[in-house]
Design a protein around this motif. Structure first.
Motif, short mmCIF file in Angstrom:
data_model
loop_
_atom_site.label_atom_id
_atom_site.label_comp_id
_atom_site.label_asym_id
_atom_site.label_seq_id
_atom_site.Cartn_x
_atom_site.Cartn_y
_atom_site.Cartn_z
N ASP A 22 0.84 -1.20 0.00
CA ASP A 22 0.00 0.00 0.00
C ASP A 22 0.87 1.25 0.00
O ASP A 22 1.92 1.31 0.66
CB ASP A 22 -0.89 0.00 1.24
N ARG A 23 0.43 2.25 -0.73
CA ARG A 23 1.16 3.51 -0.83
C ARG A 23 0.50 4.54 0.09
O ARG A 23 -0.71 4.77 0.01
CB ARG A 23 1.18 4.01 -2.27
N VAL A 24 1.31 5.18 0.92
CA VAL A 24 0.82 6.16 1.88
C VAL A 24 1.47 7.50 1.58
O VAL A 24 2.71 7.59 1.48
CB VAL A 24 1.15 5.74 3.33
N LEU A 25 0.65 8.53 1.41
CA LEU A 25 1.18 9.88 1.26
C LEU A 25 1.13 10.54 2.64
O LEU A 25 0.07 10.71 3.23
CB LEU A 25 0.35 10.69 0.27
N LEU A 26 2.30 10.92 3.13
CA LEU A 26 2.46 11.52 4.46
C LEU A 26 2.74 13.01 4.28
O LEU A 26 3.72 13.39 3.63
CB LEU A 26 3.62 10.83 5.19
N VAL A 27 1.84 13.86 4.80
CA VAL A 27 1.95 15.30 4.59
C VAL A 27 2.06 16.00 5.94
O VAL A 27 1.12 15.98 6.75
CB VAL A 27 0.72 15.85 3.83
#
Length: 340
Positions: free
Chosen positions: A19-24
């Motif tokens: 799974d790809r997680v975008l952390l902002v």
């Protein structure tokens, strides 16, 4: 419900990938803390330190979930979420807010901006991972479904029944919806949404489940059919008028376009008609009057009448009803599955 997708599609749906997680977050220490925890658990991590960078990363990387800091300088997390949800390419991605704001109005603002959940600061990586898992299962299934349908050329969309929002679509579906209805995501064409809600109401009326009636839309001799396939998860809130979970869920709809060009050619060959005469006879079989046929073909009603007179002579009949009956019989002999 509907028959399953072909086995080749089902096999692709079973394939797993990280799974790809975008952390902002604009605070490097927060990024580092969560990045290490996510990486340790096998996630592919994309990082952004500003709202502008987050929008670019989301569009390019297509993450399965976004962990979004609510308070950032410049473009804050609420605006980032609104823009992600307004973009058809990223509207389907679940957003979990990370916030130190615990007042009710801020939490409500996060949900209204498009968030599905929130975690409070200071961040506990274990709590973040736990909240992510709640939302990743549906996101994973939706991603794999899109990949499979794209790979095998299915025109398909996912629609949230409660809001009527078009969540995602395959490239072919995008082209067909624009062609037939002139709409673009996140707008679901009104006839499609009305049909979906009728199907769900019938499923919820207590009668034994059966195959929902399909929807058809016509564009000249082309016809687009819609089949309700299955619920792929979604909203936990009640649907319209307090309806069941099914009426508030996210539904996969499979589309198929059929052209009757072959039927028109068959009519021409069967009765020695010109191409235009075959078109006129086709629309007579479909129950159209001369004025409507003229509008469809870009001709005057008088011209259609002349074509019809020649058709009557070639078929050896005197009325349009007789011509339509003869043509329909011949078409069904040559195209048994054809529907008027």
């Amino acid at each position: 419900m509907s028959p399953p997708l072909p086995s080749a599609v089902a096999a692709l749906l079973d394939q797993q990938e990280g799974d790809r997680v975008l952390l902002v977050d604009d605070v490097p220490d927060n990024l580092s803390l969560l990045h290490d925890a996510l990486d340790e658990h096998g996630y592919t991590v994309l990082a952004a330190t500003s709202g502008e960078a987050a929008l670019a990363r989301a569009a390019q990387g297509q993450p399965d979930i976004v962990l979004l800091d609510a308070m950032m300088p410049g473009m804050d997390g609420f605006e980032v979420a609104r823009r992600l949800k307004a973009n058809p390419a990223t509207a389907h991605i679940p957003i979990v807010f990370m916030t130190g704001l615990t007042e009710t109005e801020h939490l409500v603002a996060a949900l209204q901006a498009g968030g599905v959940d929130y975690v409070t600061k200071p961040l506990d990586p274990r709590a973040v991972l736990a909240r992510m898992q709640v939302h990743l299962q549906g996101a994973r299934q939706a991603r794999q479904t899109r990949q499979a349908l794209d790979a095998f050329g299915y025109a398909s969309i996912a629609v949230r029944a409660s809001s009527g929002r078009l969540l995602w679509q395959t490239p072919l579906a995008r082209e067909l919806l624009q062609l037939y209805f002139g709409t673009v995501a996140p707008q679901t064409p009104a006839p499609v949404l009305a049909w979906l809600r009728r199907c769900l109401a019938e499923m919820d009326d207590g009668t034994p489940p059966q195959e929902p009636q399909r929807l058809s839309a016509e564009l000249g001799a082309r016809r687009l059919s819609f089949r309700l396939h299955h619920c792929i998860g979604g909203d936990d809130t009640p649907g319209p008028n307090g309806s069941s979970a099914a009426a508030s869920g996210d539904w996969l709809i499979v589309m198929r376009e059929v052209s009757d060009a072959a039927v028109i050619r068959s009519l021409g060959l069967a009765f020695s008609l010109t191409a235009r005469e075959a078109e006129v006879l086709y629309w007579v079989v479909k129950g159209k009057i001369n004025r409507d046929i003229g509008d469809i073909l870009g001709a005057s009603p008088a011209t259609v009448k002349k074509h019809l007179e020649r058709i009557h002579a070639k078929l050896g009949v005197e009325t349009r009803t007789a011509a339509a009956s003869m043509a329909l019989t011949r078409v069904r002999e040559m195209h048994p599955q054809w529907e008027v």
